[in-house]
Write an enzyme that holds these catalytic residues in place. Sequence first.
Site, PDB file in Angstrom:
ATOM      1  N   ASP A   1      70.017   3.361   7.830  1.00 41.81           N
ATOM      2  CA  ASP A   1      70.316   2.641   9.068  1.00 41.81           C
ATOM      3  C   ASP A   1      70.814   1.218   8.824  1.00 41.81           C
ATOM      4  O   ASP A   1      71.612   0.699   9.606  1.00 41.81           O
ATOM      5  CB  ASP A   1      69.074   2.585   9.966  1.00 41.81           C
ATOM      6  CG  ASP A   1      68.831   3.890  10.707  1.00 41.81           C
ATOM      7  OD1 ASP A   1      69.801   4.638  10.916  1.00 41.81           O
ATOM      8  OD2 ASP A   1      67.677   4.152  11.083  1.00 41.81           O
TER       9      ASP A   1
ATOM     10  N   LYS B   1      60.118   7.722  12.767  1.00 35.31           N
ATOM     11  CA  LYS B   1      60.650   7.013  11.600  1.00 35.31           C
ATOM     12  C   LYS B   1      59.576   6.333  10.755  1.00 35.31           C
ATOM     13  O   LYS B   1      59.766   6.142   9.550  1.00 35.31           O
ATOM     14  CB  LYS B   1      61.689   5.982  12.042  1.00 35.31           C
ATOM     15  CG  LYS B   1      62.989   6.597  12.530  1.00 35.31           C
ATOM     16  CD  LYS B   1      64.041   5.528  12.783  1.00 35.31           C
ATOM     17  CE  LYS B   1      65.369   6.178  13.155  1.00 35.31           C
ATOM     18  NZ  LYS B   1      66.455   5.183  13.264  1.00 35.31           N
TER      19      LYS B   1
ATOM     20  N   GLY C   1      60.779   1.081  14.620  1.00 35.88           N
ATOM     21  CA  GLY C   1      61.405   1.330  13.324  1.00 35.88           C
ATOM     22  C   GLY C   1      62.846   0.883  13.256  1.00 35.88           C
ATOM     23  O   GLY C   1      63.296   0.348  12.233  1.00 35.88           O
TER      24      GLY C   1
END
Length: 286
Positions: free
Chosen positions: A107, A70, A132
Amino acid sequence: MISSKTSFIALIGNPVSHSLSPIMQNAALQYLGLDLIYIAVPCKDEDLELVLNSFKKINCKGLNITIPHKEKVLTLCSEISPIANKLKAINTLKLNSEKKWSATNTDVEGFIYPLKNLNLAKKKSIVLGSGGAARSVIQGLINLNLSTISVISRNKSSLDELIKNFGNEIQLQGLLNSDDQAQVLIREADLIVNTTPAGMKTTKYKNNVMPYGETFWRSLNSQTIVYDLIYNPAPTTLLKFSARKGCKTIDGLEMLVAQGIKSLSFWTDGLEVPFHVMNDALKKYL
């Protein structure tokens, strides 16, 4: 039906064998009637650039990025959304008109979804892990207006970098998991979020473990909400332990679906599916 014209979207990470994203995303693509499929592709660190460059040359329309890529993938993108640039973490890519990768992070919105109606403003929280995923969680907690955010990690260098990343936006307290002060924080926390892979069901990790070991959780009280980003297995060993303590528990399935809906919208320039389409596909599979 898959044909010679079918394009694909791929999940890139290591490991990916545990992922449920192909189940829910293929259900969504079928719902929308698109000639697209979603697959999971294991990719080692040293192969990331090669894989991304190769996918530019074939019928790839977009990617999801998961552990451990990520942060590293940032250097391989030509366009990065403000939220992804701020967090220095990416989970969604698509090819732009110039055949270069455009990137974003869904996210944060996914993480917030199960928490929106829990009235967490001005409450105390702990984030476990400093990778991340932790960056996205911290941003989500800032958006929800929590008063205190503490980060506990076993990696001092990534912990220091994480705290530096948020600068003066919010006062973050960072602790190593071996610090005695961690027990005080656990005892007083209203919300604890696990962003580490401990407990994940893969060949790489043992799924019967808890983040930092069971003794780390000895001060957990029944009023604390415990949120584990892991969704396979569901519940994790951590959530089973927390439920026995009387805690409200949240697994990673709702976050998975919510971020997946936003990723799909990014790949398809605004198309969305109802939450239940992906969620029902997962429940049927599980």
